[in-house]
Design an enzyme around this catalytic site. Sequence first.
Site, mmCIF file in Angstrom:
data_model
loop_
_atom_site.group_PDB
_atom_site.id
_atom_site.type_symbol
_atom_site.label_atom_id
_atom_site.label_comp_id
_atom_site.label_asym_id
_atom_site.label_seq_id
_atom_site.Cartn_x
_atom_site.Cartn_y
_atom_site.Cartn_z
ATOM 1 N N ASP A 53 13.918 120.720 56.249
ATOM 2 C CA ASP A 53 12.608 120.486 55.637
ATOM 3 C C ASP A 53 11.849 121.793 55.464
ATOM 4 O O ASP A 53 11.950 122.683 56.315
ATOM 5 C CB ASP A 53 11.788 119.510 56.504
ATOM 6 C CG ASP A 53 10.583 118.953 55.751
ATOM 7 O OD1 ASP A 53 10.549 119.056 54.507
ATOM 8 O OD2 ASP A 53 9.683 118.411 56.411
ATOM 9 N N GLY A 54 11.099 121.864 54.373
ATOM 10 C CA GLY A 54 10.235 123.028 54.147
ATOM 11 C C GLY A 54 10.701 123.951 53.024
ATOM 12 O O GLY A 54 10.073 124.979 52.770
ATOM 13 N N ASN A 55 11.787 123.566 52.329
ATOM 14 C CA ASN A 55 12.289 124.425 51.247
ATOM 15 C C ASN A 55 11.253 124.612 50.148
ATOM 16 O O ASN A 55 11.061 125.720 49.645
ATOM 17 C CB ASN A 55 13.538 123.798 50.601
ATOM 18 C CG ASN A 55 14.714 123.738 51.540
ATOM 19 O OD1 ASN A 55 14.712 124.379 52.581
ATOM 20 N ND2 ASN A 55 15.718 122.967 51.174
ATOM 21 N N ASN A 57 15.024 110.536 48.130
ATOM 22 C CA ASN A 57 14.852 111.806 47.401
ATOM 23 C C ASN A 57 15.121 111.703 45.898
ATOM 24 O O ASN A 57 14.761 112.600 45.135
ATOM 25 C CB ASN A 57 15.727 112.918 48.002
ATOM 26 C CG ASN A 57 15.189 113.468 49.302
ATOM 27 O OD1 ASN A 57 15.937 113.950 50.146
ATOM 28 N ND2 ASN A 57 13.873 113.424 49.495
ATOM 29 N N TRP A 110 8.344 126.824 51.256
ATOM 30 C CA TRP A 110 8.818 128.207 51.384
ATOM 31 C C TRP A 110 8.765 128.887 50.013
ATOM 32 O O TRP A 110 8.302 130.013 49.885
ATOM 33 C CB TRP A 110 10.244 128.192 51.936
ATOM 34 C CG TRP A 110 10.834 129.546 52.179
ATOM 35 C CD1 TRP A 110 10.823 130.247 53.347
ATOM 36 C CD2 TRP A 110 11.546 130.360 51.223
ATOM 37 N NE1 TRP A 110 11.473 131.444 53.183
ATOM 38 C CE2 TRP A 110 11.928 131.540 51.894
ATOM 39 C CE3 TRP A 110 11.883 130.212 49.877
ATOM 40 C CZ2 TRP A 110 12.633 132.562 51.261
ATOM 41 C CZ3 TRP A 110 12.590 131.230 49.240
ATOM 42 C CH2 TRP A 110 12.959 132.380 49.938
ATOM 43 N N SER A 154 11.782 110.189 59.703
ATOM 44 C CA SER A 154 12.048 110.001 58.268
ATOM 45 C C SER A 154 13.373 109.309 57.942
ATOM 46 O O SER A 154 14.129 109.754 57.075
ATOM 47 C CB SER A 154 11.986 111.350 57.532
ATOM 48 O OG SER A 154 10.720 111.914 57.634
ATOM 49 N N ARG A 158 12.285 112.355 43.315
ATOM 50 C CA ARG A 158 11.793 113.698 42.950
ATOM 51 C C ARG A 158 12.059 113.959 41.468
ATOM 52 O O ARG A 158 12.904 113.294 40.857
ATOM 53 C CB ARG A 158 12.509 114.751 43.798
ATOM 54 C CG ARG A 158 12.137 114.612 45.238
ATOM 55 C CD ARG A 158 12.677 115.726 46.076
ATOM 56 N NE ARG A 158 12.191 115.557 47.426
ATOM 57 C CZ ARG A 158 11.966 116.543 48.286
ATOM 58 N NH1 ARG A 158 12.199 117.784 47.926
ATOM 59 N NH2 ARG A 158 11.512 116.308 49.478
ATOM 60 N N THR A 193 18.044 108.672 50.595
ATOM 61 C CA THR A 193 18.054 107.630 49.565
ATOM 62 C C THR A 193 16.715 107.629 48.814
ATOM 63 O O THR A 193 16.627 107.124 47.700
ATOM 64 C CB THR A 193 18.298 106.239 50.204
ATOM 65 O OG1 THR A 193 17.515 106.146 51.412
ATOM 66 C CG2 THR A 193 19.740 106.026 50.573
HETATM 67 C C1 FPP Z 1 13.671 119.383 52.145
HETATM 68 O O1 FPP Z 1 12.707 120.337 51.774
HETATM 69 C C2 FPP Z 1 14.930 119.689 51.523
HETATM 70 C C3 FPP Z 1 15.636 118.873 50.678
HETATM 71 C C4 FPP Z 1 15.201 117.525 50.278
HETATM 72 C C5 FPP Z 1 16.899 119.326 50.084
HETATM 73 C C6 FPP Z 1 17.847 120.027 51.012
HETATM 74 C C7 FPP Z 1 19.001 120.453 50.232
HETATM 75 C C8 FPP Z 1 19.553 121.668 50.260
HETATM 76 C C9 FPP Z 1 19.150 122.759 51.152
HETATM 77 C C10 FPP Z 1 20.641 121.918 49.270
HETATM 78 C C11 FPP Z 1 21.997 122.167 49.787
HETATM 79 C C12 FPP Z 1 22.317 121.619 51.126
HETATM 80 C C13 FPP Z 1 23.435 121.903 51.814
HETATM 81 C C14 FPP Z 1 23.625 121.274 53.132
HETATM 82 C C15 FPP Z 1 24.471 122.805 51.292
HETATM 83 P P1 FPP Z 1 11.501 119.862 50.892
HETATM 84 O O2 FPP Z 1 11.860 120.045 49.450
HETATM 85 O O3 FPP Z 1 11.099 118.475 51.264
HETATM 86 O O4 FPP Z 1 10.403 120.903 51.311
HETATM 87 P P2 FPP Z 1 8.822 120.675 51.337
HETATM 88 O O5 FPP Z 1 8.553 119.652 52.394
HETATM 89 O O6 FPP Z 1 8.314 122.026 51.688
HETATM 90 O O7 FPP Z 1 8.413 120.227 49.961
#
Ligand code: FPP
Length: 245
Positions: A24-26, A72, A29, A199, A75, A70
């Site tokens: 979480d947090g991509n 996601n 970031w 979650s 988005r 399920t």
């Molecule tokens: C949550 O961050 C992240 C996701 C829903 C996607 C994770 C997927 C990857 C890192 C892609 C590849 C994975 C692997 C295992 C190779 P968010 O988007 O909810 O972040 P936010 O809460 O800051 O919006």
Amino acid sequence: MSNNNPAGKRGDSRVPRHIAIILDGNGRWAKKRGLPRTAGHAVGAETFRRIATYCREIGVEYLTVYAFSTENWRRPEAEVSTIMKLLGKYLHEAIDTMERDHIRMKVFGDVQGLSPELRALVDKTDEISQRYEGFQANICLNYGGRDEILHAARRYAEDYAAGRADGELTEDGFASYLYSAGVPDPDLLIRPGGEQRISNFLLWQCAYAEFYFTDVLWPDFTPEELDKAIAVFNSRDRRYGGVKG
Ligand code: FPP
């Protein structure tokens, strides 16, 4: 550090046998850097690669990550498609590494909802995994904890109706219908990104897991952060509902 660590011990510290992580947090970031959310997912995928390697080195046996739920699919289409492409690229590259390093990799989730290309990669990783023992990475993809339990209940009901299962359903018996069949329950669940909730992740399996939450965003998560989580895990007193002897 070496992975020659059968007892799961490192110095005075016990290494959890199974670690589960909610990635979480991509998005945040990336936003902090004025980048599109998808850039955060790309870095997040690299972080997964680094942390999985580290887990294997220190003697963790199973690492399970929540990559796509399920829910996601709600988005924006461009974001979903980027995540799917990253997962495809990762699985593709992982196939070679698995063969070289004898790593097992499984996908937990409803694979019928994935593209034929991704399903083919999942089939290939399954096939390779059967040949090896040792470290196993599990990627939860199109995964939901409730969905997993429902899916297991339906499969059990089908087996019962067909005479393949008796009516004596035990916890272990039920667990054998889950996506995680054969994998021990997580000892430690880590959630980076600042939220403190589960979650819909591994609802059945996390019954006795220790939870560790951190504000660090997933793309910034390092092996040192993992060490901190393991140190906290070691400070906990796991009683599984009993009392201390
Ligand atoms: C949550 O961050 C992240 C996701 C829903 C996607 C994770 C997927 C990857 C890192 C892609 C590849 C994975 C692997 C295992 C190779 P968010 O988007 O909810 O972040 P936010 O809460 O800051 O919006």
